[in-house]
Design a protein around this motif. Structure first.
Motif, PDB file in Angstrom:
ATOM      1  N   LEU A  28       0.823  -1.215   0.000  1.00 12.65           N
ATOM      2  CA  LEU A  28       0.000   0.000   0.000  1.00 12.65           C
ATOM      3  C   LEU A  28       0.856   1.263   0.000  1.00 12.65           C
ATOM      4  CD1 LEU A  28      -2.868   1.079   0.003  1.00 12.65           C
ATOM      5  CD2 LEU A  28      -2.835   0.987   2.490  1.00 12.65           C
ATOM      6  N   SER A  29       2.024   1.217   0.585  1.00 11.58           N
ATOM      7  CA  SER A  29       2.881   2.406   0.651  1.00 11.58           C
ATOM      8  C   SER A  29       3.236   2.925  -0.734  1.00 11.58           C
ATOM      9  CB  SER A  29       4.177   2.096   1.401  1.00 11.58           C
ATOM     10  OG  SER A  29       3.898   1.737   2.713  1.00 11.58           O
ATOM     11  N   GLU A  30       3.577   2.019  -1.635  1.00  9.59           N
ATOM     12  CA  GLU A  30       3.929   2.426  -2.997  1.00  9.59           C
ATOM     13  C   GLU A  30       2.739   3.057  -3.701  1.00  9.59           C
ATOM     14  OE1 GLU A  30       4.413  -0.819  -1.946  1.00  9.59           O
ATOM     15  OE2 GLU A  30       6.511  -0.508  -1.392  1.00  9.59           O
ATOM     16  N   TYR A  31       1.565   2.481  -3.496  1.00 10.74           N
ATOM     17  CA  TYR A  31       0.356   3.019  -4.115  1.00 10.74           C
ATOM     18  C   TYR A  31       0.061   4.422  -3.577  1.00 10.74           C
ATOM     19  CZ  TYR A  31      -4.506   3.733  -5.313  1.00 10.74           C
ATOM     20  OH  TYR A  31      -5.680   4.282  -5.768  1.00 10.74           O
ATOM     21  N   VAL A  32       0.190   4.598  -2.268  1.00  8.73           N
ATOM     22  CA  VAL A  32      -0.060   5.903  -1.647  1.00  8.73           C
ATOM     23  C   VAL A  32       0.890   6.945  -2.218  1.00  8.73           C
ATOM     24  CG1 VAL A  32       0.106   7.199   0.517  1.00  8.73           C
ATOM     25  CG2 VAL A  32      -1.045   4.976   0.477  1.00  8.73           C
ATOM     26  N   ARG A  33       2.153   6.610  -2.290  1.00  7.40           N
ATOM     27  CA  ARG A  33       3.143   7.560  -2.824  1.00  7.40           C
ATOM     28  C   ARG A  33       2.838   7.932  -4.274  1.00  7.40           C
ATOM     29  NH1 ARG A  33       6.584   4.289   0.458  1.00  7.40           N
ATOM     30  NH2 ARG A  33       7.424   5.554   2.143  1.00  7.40           N
ATOM     31  N   SER A  34       2.501   6.922  -5.083  1.00  7.61           N
ATOM     32  CA  SER A  34       2.232   7.211  -6.493  1.00  7.61           C
ATOM     33  C   SER A  34       0.980   8.063  -6.661  1.00  7.61           C
ATOM     34  CB  SER A  34       2.116   5.919  -7.306  1.00  7.61           C
ATOM     35  OG  SER A  34       0.942   5.210  -6.955  1.00  7.61           O
ATOM     36  N   GLU A  35      -0.047   7.813  -5.866  1.00  3.23           N
ATOM     37  CA  GLU A  35      -1.271   8.614  -5.963  1.00  3.23           C
ATOM     38  C   GLU A  35      -1.018  10.062  -5.545  1.00  3.23           C
ATOM     39  OE1 GLU A  35      -4.458   8.158  -7.176  1.00  3.23           O
ATOM     40  OE2 GLU A  35      -3.390   6.481  -8.085  1.00  3.23           O
ATOM     41  N   PHE A  36      -0.257  10.252  -4.481  1.00  2.68           N
ATOM     42  CA  PHE A  36       0.031  11.618  -4.048  1.00  2.68           C
ATOM     43  C   PHE A  36       0.895  12.340  -5.082  1.00  2.68           C
ATOM     44  CE2 PHE A  36      -1.892  10.585  -0.065  1.00  2.68           C
ATOM     45  CZ  PHE A  36      -2.254  11.799   0.489  1.00  2.68           C
ATOM     46  N   LYS A  37       1.806  11.612  -5.728  1.00  4.47           N
ATOM     47  CA  LYS A  37       2.608  12.243  -6.774  1.00  4.47           C
ATOM     48  C   LYS A  37       1.745  12.654  -7.956  1.00  4.47           C
ATOM     49  CE  LYS A  37       7.108  10.278  -5.823  1.00  4.47           C
ATOM     50  NZ  LYS A  37       8.202   9.439  -6.294  1.00  4.47           N
ATOM     51  N   LYS A  38       0.784  11.811  -8.323  1.00  2.46           N
ATOM     52  CA  LYS A  38      -0.132  12.161  -9.424  1.00  2.46           C
ATOM     53  C   LYS A  38      -0.935  13.407  -9.077  1.00  2.46           C
ATOM     54  CE  LYS A  38      -1.464   7.651 -10.440  1.00  2.46           C
ATOM     55  NZ  LYS A  38      -2.542   6.726 -10.744  1.00  2.46           N
ATOM     56  N   GLN A  39      -1.446  13.451  -7.852  1.00  2.65           N
ATOM     57  CA  GLN A  39      -2.278  14.575  -7.435  1.00  2.65           C
ATOM     58  C   GLN A  39      -1.462  15.850  -7.251  1.00  2.65           C
ATOM     59  OE1 GLN A  39      -5.543  14.413  -7.528  1.00  2.65           O
ATOM     60  NE2 GLN A  39      -5.457  12.233  -8.006  1.00  2.65           N
ATOM     61  N   ALA A  40      -0.165  15.731  -7.095  1.00  2.00           N
ATOM     62  CA  ALA A  40       0.692  16.914  -6.933  1.00  2.00           C
ATOM     63  C   ALA A  40       0.715  17.767  -8.188  1.00  2.00           C
ATOM     64  CB  ALA A  40       2.102  16.480  -6.556  1.00  2.00           C
ATOM     65  N   ALA A  41       0.262  17.204  -9.297  1.00  2.00           N
ATOM     66  CA  ALA A  41       0.232  17.949 -10.555  1.00  2.00           C
ATOM     67  C   ALA A  41      -0.913  18.965 -10.601  1.00  2.00           C
ATOM     68  CB  ALA A  41       0.111  16.984 -11.735  1.00  2.00           C
ATOM     69  N   ILE A  42      -1.822  18.895  -9.645  1.00  2.00           N
ATOM     70  CA  ILE A  42      -2.924  19.862  -9.593  1.00  2.00           C
ATOM     71  C   ILE A  42      -2.336  21.238  -9.279  1.00  2.00           C
ATOM     72  CG2 ILE A  42      -5.054  20.554  -8.413  1.00  2.00           C
ATOM     73  CD1 ILE A  42      -5.458  17.608  -7.674  1.00  2.00           C
ATOM     74  N   PRO A  43      -2.658  22.240 -10.085  1.00  2.00           N
ATOM     75  CA  PRO A  43      -2.123  23.592  -9.817  1.00  2.00           C
ATOM     76  C   PRO A  43      -2.564  24.105  -8.440  1.00  2.00           C
ATOM     77  CG  PRO A  43      -3.191  23.492 -11.958  1.00  2.00           C
ATOM     78  CD  PRO A  43      -3.483  22.202 -11.279  1.00  2.00           C
ATOM     79  N   LYS A  44      -1.680  24.794  -7.753  1.00  2.00           N
ATOM     80  CA  LYS A  44      -1.982  25.309  -6.413  1.00  2.00           C
ATOM     81  C   LYS A  44      -3.154  26.288  -6.422  1.00  2.00           C
ATOM     82  CE  LYS A  44       2.648  24.800  -4.583  1.00  2.00           C
ATOM     83  NZ  LYS A  44       3.806  25.470  -3.996  1.00  2.00           N
ATOM     84  N   THR A  45      -3.416  26.885  -7.555  1.00  2.00           N
ATOM     85  CA  THR A  45      -4.506  27.863  -7.646  1.00  2.00           C
ATOM     86  C   THR A  45      -5.868  27.196  -7.817  1.00  2.00           C
ATOM     87  OG1 THR A  45      -4.131  28.053 -10.017  1.00  2.00           O
ATOM     88  CG2 THR A  45      -3.027  29.659  -8.596  1.00  2.00           C
ATOM     89  N   ASN A  46      -5.895  25.903  -8.135  1.00  2.77           N
ATOM     90  CA  ASN A  46      -7.148  25.189  -8.340  1.00  2.77           C
ATOM     91  C   ASN A  46      -7.617  24.596  -7.011  1.00  2.77           C
ATOM     92  OD1 ASN A  46      -9.319  23.720  -9.249  1.00  2.77           O
ATOM     93  ND2 ASN A  46      -8.230  22.840 -10.997  1.00  2.77           N
ATOM     94  N   THR A  47      -8.097  25.455  -6.129  1.00  2.00           N
ATOM     95  CA  THR A  47      -8.464  25.032  -4.780  1.00  2.00           C
ATOM     96  C   THR A  47      -9.647  24.074  -4.774  1.00  2.00           C
ATOM     97  OG1 THR A  47      -9.789  27.029  -4.502  1.00  2.00           O
ATOM     98  CG2 THR A  47      -7.538  27.076  -3.655  1.00  2.00           C
ATOM     99  N   LEU A  48     -10.564  24.228  -5.698  1.00  2.00           N
ATOM    100  CA  LEU A  48     -11.724  23.340  -5.747  1.00  2.00           C
ATOM    101  C   LEU A  48     -11.293  21.894  -5.985  1.00  2.00           C
ATOM    102  CD1 LEU A  48     -14.787  23.052  -5.682  1.00  2.00           C
ATOM    103  CD2 LEU A  48     -14.800  23.444  -8.135  1.00  2.00           C
ATOM    104  N   GLN A  49     -10.434  21.689  -6.950  1.00  2.00           N
ATOM    105  CA  GLN A  49      -9.964  20.338  -7.259  1.00  2.00           C
ATOM    106  C   GLN A  49      -9.104  19.775  -6.119  1.00  2.00           C
ATOM    107  OE1 GLN A  49      -7.904  20.034 -10.979  1.00  2.00           O
ATOM    108  NE2 GLN A  49      -7.939  17.800 -10.980  1.00  2.00           N
TER     109      GLN A  49
END
Length: 81
Positions: A28-49
């Motif tokens: 599960l640790s690898e999955y958690v890290r990969s998901e958070f890395k994917k979500q890190a691509a969300i622009p900081k200005t897109n607060t809704l997302q």
């Protein structure tokens, strides 16, 4: 020293909590890290997302903390067309 916004602090705490829960479940640790890395691509200005992803993460974390959950399955999109 870096100053983080309130939502950034919440996301960091969510990440730490996921990693704590993931220690008890193999793989599960690898999955958690990969998901958070994917979500890190969300622009900081897109607060809704960001807030939507945070709420989804909170729901998933609550589910993982339940004692009756034995393993985690992951749905993937198959791009073979």
């Amino acid at each position: 020293m870096v100053r983080h916004s309130k939502i950034q602090k919440q996301v960091l705490n969510l990440y730490r909590e996921f990693l704590r829960v993931a220690k008890a479940r193999p793989g599960l640790s690898e999955y958690v890290r990969s998901e958070f890395k994917k979500q890190a691509a969300i622009p900081k200005t897109n607060t809704l997302q960001i807030e939507q992803a945070y709420r989804r993460g909170m729901r998933q974390l609550d589910m993982l903390k339940r004692q009756d959950v034995k393993s985690v399955g992951v749905f993937t999109k198959d791009n073979k067309e």
